[in-house]
Design a protein around this motif. Structure first.
Motif, PDB file in Angstrom:
ATOM      1  N   ARG A 137      77.366  50.034  10.494  1.00 59.88           N
ATOM      2  CA  ARG A 137      76.017  49.791  10.791  1.00 59.88           C
ATOM      3  C   ARG A 137      75.738  48.700  11.613  1.00 59.88           C
ATOM      4  O   ARG A 137      74.725  48.826  12.469  1.00 59.88           O
ATOM      5  N   HIS A 138      76.222  47.595  11.240  1.00 58.98           N
ATOM      6  CA  HIS A 138      75.904  46.301  11.990  1.00 58.98           C
ATOM      7  C   HIS A 138      76.130  46.380  13.667  1.00 58.98           C
ATOM      8  O   HIS A 138      75.395  46.139  14.275  1.00 58.98           O
ATOM      9  N   TYR A 139      77.172  47.057  13.646  1.00 56.81           N
ATOM     10  CA  TYR A 139      77.978  47.399  15.033  1.00 56.81           C
ATOM     11  C   TYR A 139      76.857  48.211  15.857  1.00 56.81           C
ATOM     12  O   TYR A 139      76.374  47.915  17.051  1.00 56.81           O
ATOM     13  N   ARG A 140      76.367  49.305  15.165  1.00 58.31           N
ATOM     14  CA  ARG A 140      75.522  50.330  15.769  1.00 58.31           C
ATOM     15  C   ARG A 140      74.173  49.669  16.000  1.00 58.31           C
ATOM     16  O   ARG A 140      73.612  49.759  17.184  1.00 58.31           O
ATOM     17  N   GLU A 141      73.472  48.860  15.020  1.00 55.16           N
ATOM     18  CA  GLU A 141      72.326  48.381  15.563  1.00 55.16           C
ATOM     19  C   GLU A 141      72.382  47.115  16.360  1.00 55.16           C
ATOM     20  O   GLU A 141      71.244  47.053  17.212  1.00 55.16           O
ATOM     21  N   GLY A 142      73.497  46.292  16.490  1.00 52.62           N
ATOM     22  CA  GLY A 142      73.590  45.484  17.472  1.00 52.62           C
ATOM     23  C   GLY A 142      73.711  46.329  18.845  1.00 52.62           C
ATOM     24  O   GLY A 142      73.129  45.611  19.938  1.00 52.62           O
ATOM     25  N   HIS A 143      74.431  47.286  19.028  1.00 52.84           N
ATOM     26  CA  HIS A 143      74.438  47.904  20.256  1.00 52.84           C
ATOM     27  C   HIS A 143      73.233  48.630  20.558  1.00 52.84           C
ATOM     28  O   HIS A 143      72.829  48.879  21.807  1.00 52.84           O
TER      29      HIS A 143
END
Length: 233
Positions: A137-143
């Motif tokens: 989820r962190h990766y998706r929001e950062g991207h």
């Protein structure tokens, strides 16, 4: 009673039993996928528009990731990426965009290094959700913030938040590296020839405002700073 009626009753009973078994299997399947994927289950369902299609897609992710050989970073890889990450954060104060874009590329390289296929972002994200849904989820929001930047709509504050999200994935990837966790996360004291490792707290100020945005702390007493607390302003 007429033999034909008996056959019909028997067929109905068999059908009801079959339907009951099918419903039980489907419920167990749904419960398993909801438990494993959490919010990603609902997100996939919304995108697919159909429960059967969504659950099949999630099962395909499981099968795909089970076939991968995901490993920990070696000690040398950990040192190299930790050094690069410090350089990325050092750049952030003067050039947030450059730092976040570098972090985005670096994390893709790290994931490839530990065994994830070098596919597009969506594939990397989906593979990560199978066993690490919160980090994914962190990766998706950062991207997503990087995508908004590419469209010209991301603010500096959003870039700072993007860096925080990427920090969570970076810490996850280095946490199990050979020879220890996050670089520089512990200190040692020597007494009578015996070295004792003491847990430390490290803070990262991403935006130069004097406040710690990301804090790494050894919360379980194992001598490794493997937990991330993100300050949300």
């Amino acid at each position: 009673m007429n033999e034909n009626i008996l056959l019909v009753i028997f067929a109905v009973i068999v059908l009801l039993i079959a339907v009951g078994i099918w419903m039980t299997i489907r419920k167990r399947r749904t419960d398993h996928l909801r438990d494993r994927f959490g919010d990603e289950y609902d997100r996939t369902l919304d995108n697919a528009g159909d429960r059967t299609k969504a659950e099949r897609a999630l099962e395909e992710r499981e099968e795909r990731v089970d076939a991968l050989e995901i490993r920990s970073l070696t000690a040398d890889e950990h040192t190299r990426f930790a050094t690069e990450w410090r350089d990325v954060k050092a750049v952030f104060v003067d050039s947030p965009v450059e730092a976040v874009l570098h972090a985005d590329r670096m994390l893709a390289t790290m994931m490839k290094t530990v065994g994830y296929p070098m596919a597009d972002f969506d594939r990397r994200y989906e593979d990560l959700t199978v066993n690490h849904r919160d980090v994914a989820r962190h990766y998706r929001e950062g991207h997503a913030i990087v995508d908004r930047h590419n469209d010209g709509s991301a603010s500096t504050e959003e870039m700072r938040q993007g860096m925080k999200h990427y920090e969570a994935l970076f810490d996850h990837l280095v946490a199990d590296a050979e020879g220890g966790g996050v670089d520089g996360a512990t200190t040692g004291t020597t007494t009578g020839g015996t070295t004792t490792t003491a847990p430390t707290t490290r803070a990262t100020d991403l935006d130069g405002d004097g406040d710690a945005d990301v804090v790494r702390q050894d919360t379980d007493g194992d001598g490794r700073a493997d937990r991330v607390a993100v300050k949300n302003d």
